[in-house]
Design an enzyme around this catalytic site. Structure first.
Site, PDB file in Angstrom:
ATOM      1  N   LYS A 132     -10.175   6.962  35.152  1.00  0.00           N
ATOM      2  CA  LYS A 132     -10.397   6.677  36.571  1.00  0.00           C
ATOM      3  C   LYS A 132     -11.382   5.516  36.725  1.00  0.00           C
ATOM      4  O   LYS A 132     -11.245   4.707  37.648  1.00  0.00           O
ATOM      5  CB  LYS A 132     -10.847   7.918  37.327  1.00  0.00           C
ATOM      6  CG  LYS A 132     -12.253   8.407  37.104  1.00  0.00           C
ATOM      7  CD  LYS A 132     -12.492   9.683  37.909  1.00  0.00           C
ATOM      8  CE  LYS A 132     -13.924  10.191  37.796  1.00  0.00           C
ATOM      9  NZ  LYS A 132     -14.877   9.388  38.576  1.00  0.00           N
TER      10      LYS A 132
ATOM     11  N   ASP B 104     -21.946  11.365  31.786  1.00  0.00           N
ATOM     12  CA  ASP B 104     -20.769  12.228  31.924  1.00  0.00           C
ATOM     13  C   ASP B 104     -20.482  13.037  30.664  1.00  0.00           C
ATOM     14  O   ASP B 104     -19.699  13.993  30.705  1.00  0.00           O
ATOM     15  CB  ASP B 104     -19.534  11.392  32.279  1.00  0.00           C
ATOM     16  CG  ASP B 104     -19.559  10.914  33.729  1.00  0.00           C
ATOM     17  OD1 ASP B 104     -20.358  11.455  34.513  1.00  0.00           O
ATOM     18  OD2 ASP B 104     -18.794   9.993  34.068  1.00  0.00           O
TER      19      ASP B 104
END
Length: 408
Positions: free
Chosen positions: A20, A290
């Site tokens: 993404k 992340d």
């Protein structure tokens, strides 16, 4: 939607989802080049939002107008769209939804107002935007989201004069800025890194090369790689579709797996991992935040206490992630400790149980992958959160041999 992970994954091979981070950047690059992003699949909610925002940009470039555009919950789409609309002198309403409404953008909106944009105070997630962004010097603290910098790097080349981005202090999540610079370079946009930031020439034109497609997602793949390192019996798990020369910062998962003692091999675009005798790591996560949830299952299985530093900004994600991680582990029979760092206390096995995703895609994936280290099944509530970045996650769980059940 709730999902119960009845049995853990057993190994096998899957293909990484579309990144993404890369896909949203390419969506805007295609739009600013006047082309349609036909090669972007748009499977996840965030990429779909990026494509919609980029479509609005292309409409303005072609002389049309857009009354409103929704970024949904995509922070990257919002933080790129806002300055680009200012560079295009666009007047529109930008809508944010869900958890994005609670993530402050005041530092960024104040900076853009100082440089000519008119941005109304947000009302129920809606930002009224007009005015023209002006070239100049843009100062940002290094501990804000790198997405603010990426948005400026995309917008400033469109202005009629040169600009500088000045960053005060060390920049966190810098690999994401390098990813932005790589996309810009491929589109013919020149930037110059300075001692304290970036020089961006104005009056540049975007020209994206044919056939540029998003890479596979190292952030999503990392959950499988760390979970694979926890599988019993020396089984192997492979993730295809990964560019091993990528600028995605979460490729650092390979180095962390190696430090933890997992067996990792690379062949072409495929990464294969199998369990070893895992040991703790002590790592600064400020550049790869992340990865923090992805590491947790391996940290539970490791010998010694895993220490993750540089996690302060994790509280500002889709959930308060340090708190969410602690509550998920507590719900399954484990524990963390947190001061300035996060310490994951190892257990040979957690018990299992029911935990919430807190509406956070990465917490949902972490909770599911923790089934590799639990004695009993794990039930995850609000499991649909994975669709934000990886809608095929639970399908891939099944492909890797895990049994799961869905309930409302």
């Amino acid at each position: 939607m709730n999902v119960t992970l009845v049995t853990p994954i057993r190994g096998g091979e899957i293909t990484a989802p579309e990144s993404k981070s890369h896909a949203v950047r390419l969506s805007f690059a295609y739009a600013l080049s006047g082309k349609t992003p036909d090669l972007i699949k748009g499977e996840s909610f965030d990429v779909q939002a990026g494509l919609k925002c980029a479509e609005a940009v292309r409409t303005w470039l072609e002389g049309g107008s857009v009354q409103e555009v929704s970024c949904r919950e995509s922070a990257l789409s919002f933080r790129m769209l806002l300055p680009i609309m200012g560079a295009l002198r666009a007047s529109t309403d930008i809508i944010t939804e869900g958890s994005l409404r609670g993530r402050t953008a005041k530092i960024f909106t104040d900076l853009l107002r100082e440089h000519g944009m008119e941005i109304g105070q947000p009302e129920d997630g809606l930002y009224r935007v007009s005015g023209a962004l002006a070239p100049g010097t843009y100062r940002l603290p290094g501990n804000v989201s790198s997405q603010f910098v990426s948005g400026l790097l995309f917008a400033l080349p469109l202005l009629d004069g040169d600009s500088r981005i000045e960053i005060d202090g060390p920049m966190e999540s810098k690999p994401y800025i390098r990813l932005t610079l790589d996309v810009l370079e491929k589109c013919g946009i020149e930037t110059e890194e300075t001692e304290s930031g970036y020089l961006v020439r104005g009056r540049q034109q975007y020209s994206i090369p044919e056939g540029l497609v998003p890479e596979g997602d190292w952030s999503g793949a990392a959950f499988w790689l760390f979970a694979g390192a926890c599988m019993d019996g020396g089984r192997k798990l492979s993730v295809k579709g990964l560019n091993t020369d990528t600028l995605q910062g979460d490729r650092a998962a390979l180095d962390m797996l190696d430090k933890m003692g997992a067996r990792v091999s690379l062949k072409d675009d495929c990464v294969t991992v199998s369990s070893g005798s895992l040991k703790r790591i002590m790592n600064d996560m400020s550049q790869t935040p992340d990865l923090v949830p992805a590491i947790v299952p391996a940290a539970i299985r490791a010998e010694g206490i895993t220490v993750m530093r540089g996690i302060s900004r994790l509280s500002l994600k889709e959930s308060d992630r340090p708190k969410a991680i602690s509550e998920v582990l507590a719900g399954l029979g484990g524990r963390t400790e947190r001061a300035a760092n996060m310490l994951v206390i190892p257990r040979q096995h957690l018990k299992g149980g029911t935990v919430s995703s807190f509406g956070d895609h990465r917490i949902a994936m972490m909770a599911a992958c923790l089934r590799t280290v639990t004695e009993r099944q794990v039930k995850v509530t609000e499991a649909e959160a994975v669709a934000k970045s990886y809608p095929g996650f639970f399908g891939d769980y099944a492909k890797l041999g895990g049994k799961l059940e869905f309930t409302k």
